[in-house]
Design a protein around this motif. Structure first.
Motif, PDB file in Angstrom:
ATOM      1  N   SER A  30       9.714   2.838   0.133  1.00 11.52           N
ATOM      2  CA  SER A  30      10.891   3.630  -0.266  1.00 11.52           C
ATOM      3  C   SER A  30      11.809   3.863   0.924  1.00 11.52           C
ATOM      4  O   SER A  30      13.039   3.871   0.777  1.00 11.52           O
ATOM      5  CB  SER A  30      10.456   4.987  -0.820  1.00 11.52           C
ATOM      6  N   SER A  31      11.209   4.029   2.089  1.00 16.47           N
ATOM      7  CA  SER A  31      12.022   4.274   3.287  1.00 16.47           C
ATOM      8  C   SER A  31      12.856   3.045   3.638  1.00 16.47           C
ATOM      9  O   SER A  31      14.003   3.170   4.085  1.00 16.47           O
ATOM     10  CB  SER A  31      11.118   4.646   4.470  1.00 16.47           C
ATOM     11  N   ILE A  32      12.295   1.859   3.439  1.00 17.24           N
ATOM     12  CA  ILE A  32      13.044   0.622   3.695  1.00 17.24           C
ATOM     13  C   ILE A  32      14.233   0.523   2.739  1.00 17.24           C
ATOM     14  O   ILE A  32      15.357   0.227   3.149  1.00 17.24           O
ATOM     15  CB  ILE A  32      12.110  -0.613   3.561  1.00 17.24           C
ATOM     16  N   PRO A  85       5.836  10.428  -2.133  1.00 19.35           N
ATOM     17  CA  PRO A  85       5.312   9.175  -2.693  1.00 19.35           C
ATOM     18  C   PRO A  85       6.021   8.861  -4.013  1.00 19.35           C
ATOM     19  O   PRO A  85       6.347   9.772  -4.774  1.00 19.35           O
ATOM     20  CB  PRO A  85       3.827   9.473  -2.941  1.00 19.35           C
ATOM     21  N   THR A  86       6.252   7.577  -4.249  1.00 20.64           N
ATOM     22  CA  THR A  86       6.918   7.159  -5.485  1.00 20.64           C
ATOM     23  C   THR A  86       5.966   7.325  -6.667  1.00 20.64           C
ATOM     24  O   THR A  86       4.776   7.040  -6.564  1.00 20.64           O
ATOM     25  CB  THR A  86       7.352   5.674  -5.360  1.00 20.64           C
ATOM     26  N   ILE A  87       6.517   7.797  -7.772  1.00 15.72           N
ATOM     27  CA  ILE A  87       5.755   7.901  -9.026  1.00 15.72           C
ATOM     28  C   ILE A  87       6.251   6.773  -9.930  1.00 15.72           C
ATOM     29  O   ILE A  87       7.449   6.727 -10.247  1.00 15.72           O
ATOM     30  CB  ILE A  87       6.033   9.259  -9.727  1.00 15.72           C
ATOM     31  N   ASP A 116       0.817  -1.207   0.000  1.00 20.41           N
ATOM     32  CA  ASP A 116       0.000   0.000   0.000  1.00 20.41           C
ATOM     33  C   ASP A 116       0.857   1.266   0.000  1.00 20.41           C
ATOM     34  O   ASP A 116       1.995   1.251   0.459  1.00 20.41           O
ATOM     35  CB  ASP A 116      -0.847   0.000   1.296  1.00 20.41           C
ATOM     36  N   THR A 117       0.253   2.342  -0.459  1.00 19.07           N
ATOM     37  CA  THR A 117       0.960   3.622  -0.390  1.00 19.07           C
ATOM     38  C   THR A 117       1.184   4.025   1.079  1.00 19.07           C
ATOM     39  O   THR A 117       0.325   3.777   1.933  1.00 19.07           O
ATOM     40  CB  THR A 117       0.169   4.725  -1.139  1.00 19.07           C
ATOM     41  N   GLY A 118       2.348   4.570   1.349  1.00 25.20           N
ATOM     42  CA  GLY A 118       2.634   5.099   2.683  1.00 25.20           C
ATOM     43  C   GLY A 118       3.096   4.088   3.715  1.00 25.20           C
ATOM     44  O   GLY A 118       3.343   4.451   4.872  1.00 25.20           O
ATOM     45  N   ALA A 178       5.380   1.990  -6.844  1.00 26.51           N
ATOM     46  CA  ALA A 178       4.503   3.004  -6.246  1.00 26.51           C
ATOM     47  C   ALA A 178       3.253   2.320  -5.698  1.00 26.51           C
ATOM     48  O   ALA A 178       2.636   1.517  -6.396  1.00 26.51           O
ATOM     49  CB  ALA A 178       4.113   4.028  -7.306  1.00 26.51           C
ATOM     50  N   GLY A 179       2.886   2.655  -4.465  1.00 26.84           N
ATOM     51  CA  GLY A 179       1.741   1.997  -3.836  1.00 26.84           C
ATOM     52  C   GLY A 179       0.392   2.588  -4.192  1.00 26.84           C
ATOM     53  O   GLY A 179      -0.645   1.961  -3.983  1.00 26.84           O
ATOM     54  N   GLN A 180       0.403   3.802  -4.751  1.00 21.95           N
ATOM     55  CA  GLN A 180      -0.881   4.431  -5.075  1.00 21.95           C
ATOM     56  C   GLN A 180      -1.620   3.607  -6.127  1.00 21.95           C
ATOM     57  O   GLN A 180      -1.013   3.109  -7.078  1.00 21.95           O
ATOM     58  CB  GLN A 180      -0.671   5.863  -5.589  1.00 21.95           C
TER      59      GLN A 180
HETATM   60  N1  LIG Z   1       7.383   6.053  12.206  1.00 19.36           N
HETATM   61  C1  LIG Z   1       7.804   5.549  11.020  1.00 19.36           C
HETATM   62  N2  LIG Z   1       7.503   6.198   9.880  1.00 19.36           N
HETATM   63  C2  LIG Z   1       7.943   5.655   8.714  1.00 19.36           C
HETATM   64  C3  LIG Z   1       8.691   4.452   8.671  1.00 19.36           C
HETATM   65  N3  LIG Z   1       8.958   4.175   7.372  1.00 19.36           N
HETATM   66  C4  LIG Z   1       8.407   5.137   6.648  1.00 19.36           C
HETATM   67  N4  LIG Z   1       7.796   6.052   7.441  1.00 19.36           N
HETATM   68  C5  LIG Z   1       7.081   7.257   7.013  1.00 19.36           C
HETATM   69  O1  LIG Z   1       5.926   6.831   6.288  1.00 19.36           O
HETATM   70  C6  LIG Z   1       5.657   7.739   5.210  1.00 19.36           C
HETATM   71  C7  LIG Z   1       5.592   6.992   3.890  1.00 19.36           C
HETATM   72  O2  LIG Z   1       6.856   6.432   3.598  1.00 19.36           O
HETATM   73  P1  LIG Z   1       7.296   5.974   2.127  1.00 19.36           P
HETATM   74  O3  LIG Z   1       8.628   5.308   2.248  1.00 19.36           O
HETATM   75  O4  LIG Z   1       7.188   7.104   1.165  1.00 19.36           O
HETATM   76  O5  LIG Z   1       6.136   4.925   1.791  1.00 19.36           O
HETATM   77  P2  LIG Z   1       5.912   4.121   0.432  1.00 19.36           P
HETATM   78  O6  LIG Z   1       5.352   2.801   0.811  1.00 19.36           O
HETATM   79  O7  LIG Z   1       7.154   4.107  -0.386  1.00 19.36           O
HETATM   80  O8  LIG Z   1       4.782   4.996  -0.299  1.00 19.36           O
HETATM   81  P3  LIG Z   1       4.448   5.061  -1.892  1.00 19.36           P
HETATM   82  O9  LIG Z   1       5.676   5.582  -2.577  1.00 19.36           O
HETATM   83  O10 LIG Z   1       3.278   6.008  -2.024  1.00 19.36           O
HETATM   84  O11 LIG Z   1       4.078   3.689  -2.325  1.00 19.36           O
HETATM   85  C8  LIG Z   1       6.786   8.786   5.252  1.00 19.36           C
HETATM   86  O12 LIG Z   1       6.313   9.928   5.971  1.00 19.36           O
HETATM   87  C9  LIG Z   1       7.882   8.108   6.036  1.00 19.36           C
HETATM   88  O13 LIG Z   1       8.718   9.027   6.694  1.00 19.36           O
HETATM   89  C10 LIG Z   1       8.999   3.805   9.915  1.00 19.36           C
HETATM   90  O14 LIG Z   1       9.664   2.764   9.991  1.00 19.36           O
HETATM   91  N5  LIG Z   1       8.533   4.387  11.058  1.00 19.36           N
END
Ligand SMILES: Nc1nc2c(ncn2[C@@H]2O[C@H](COP(=O)(O)OP(=O)(O)OP(=O)(O)O)[C@@H](O)[C@H]2O)c(=O)[nH]1
Length: 209
Positions: A20-22, A37-39, A14-16, A63-65
């Motif tokens: 990407s953070s991982i 968010p990833t495009i 899912d998005t969010g 991208a999760g969107q």
């Molecule tokens: N507290 C916390 N926040 C996190 C963690 N990982 C990511 N976030 C936050 O969650 C939000 C979404 O993170 P992304 O890495 O953009 O999520 P995504 O799954 O890649 O989202 P899409 O690109 O839309 O698919 C950001 O505000 C990050 O800072 C975590 O381990 N802990």
């Protein structure tokens, strides 16, 4: 010269949820609170030494969107492994994860290794998804499961190590039913809680129907 083995990995979820953070934590050891968010998808690589070899992860972060959903097959086709991510504070994201697993079973590569990551475990005080549920589900589909925090760098290395251990050697899937010592549940360093769980019996229990 050292041999390089390549492993294509895609991230779905899912998005969010923090895909990407991982990847950013794994590749650059960095966390950005304001990550966008990833495009479409983004691509990164990381090479890690392993004995006499180098293992190179080719990582597609999708991208999760919902509007990008139809692009996903371009990235999971040809992947050796999929990391499917949910947010432990969002039950809906666990539901979405199950939909991704179903799609991978129906349309993904036959021998794809699946690793489930329950991200944001630093927020366990507002958890909605019990670890037990994730473990039971992972067991039922023959996936690796681990709770991670990209923010606090918890279990990120272990997640990718878990994928490597599901391949033997890297890039060549173990045959179903083969048991390898690395598939035993692994004790992690003290900070790396909670536990990385490998499937109990085989590397994969999924079947095409
Ligand atoms: N507290 C916390 N926040 C996190 C963690 N990982 C990511 N976030 C936050 O969650 C939000 C979404 O993170 P992304 O890495 O953009 O999520 P995504 O799954 O890649 O989202 P899409 O690109 O839309 O698919 C950001 O505000 C990050 O800072 C975590 O381990 N802990």
């Amino acid at each position: 010269m050292m041999a390089i083995r390549e492993l294509k990995v895609c991230l779905l979820g899912d998005t969010g949820v923090g895909k990407s953070s991982i990847v950013c934590r794994f590749v650059q050891d960095h966390f950005d609170h304001n990550i966008s968010p990833t495009i479409g998808a983004s691509f990164m690589t990381k090479t890690v030494p392993c004995g006499n070899e180098l293992h190179k992860f080719l990582i597609w972060d999708t991208a999760g969107q919902e509007r990008f959903h139809s692009l996903a097959p371009m990235y999971y086709r040809g992947s050796a492994a999929a990391v499917i991510v949910y947010d432990i504070t969002k039950q809906d994201s666990f539901h979405t994860l199950k939909k991704w697993v179903k799609e991978l079973k129906e349309h993904g590569p036959e021998n794809i290794v699946m690793a489930i990551a329950g991200n944001k475990c630093d927020l366990s005080d507002i958890r909605e998804v019990p670890l037990k549920d994730a473990k039971e589900y992972a067991e039922s589909i023959g996936a690796v499961v681990v709770e991670t925090s990209a923010k606090n760098a918890i279990n990120i290395e272990e997640l990718f190590q878990g994928i490597r251990h599901m391949r033997h050697p890297l890039g060549t899937k173990m045959s179903v039913g083969t048991r390898h010592p690395s598939l035993q549940p692994t004790l992690l360093p003290a900070r790396a809680q909670p536990l990385l769980q490998f499937p109990a019996s085989t590397t994969q229990s999924r079947r095409r129907t």
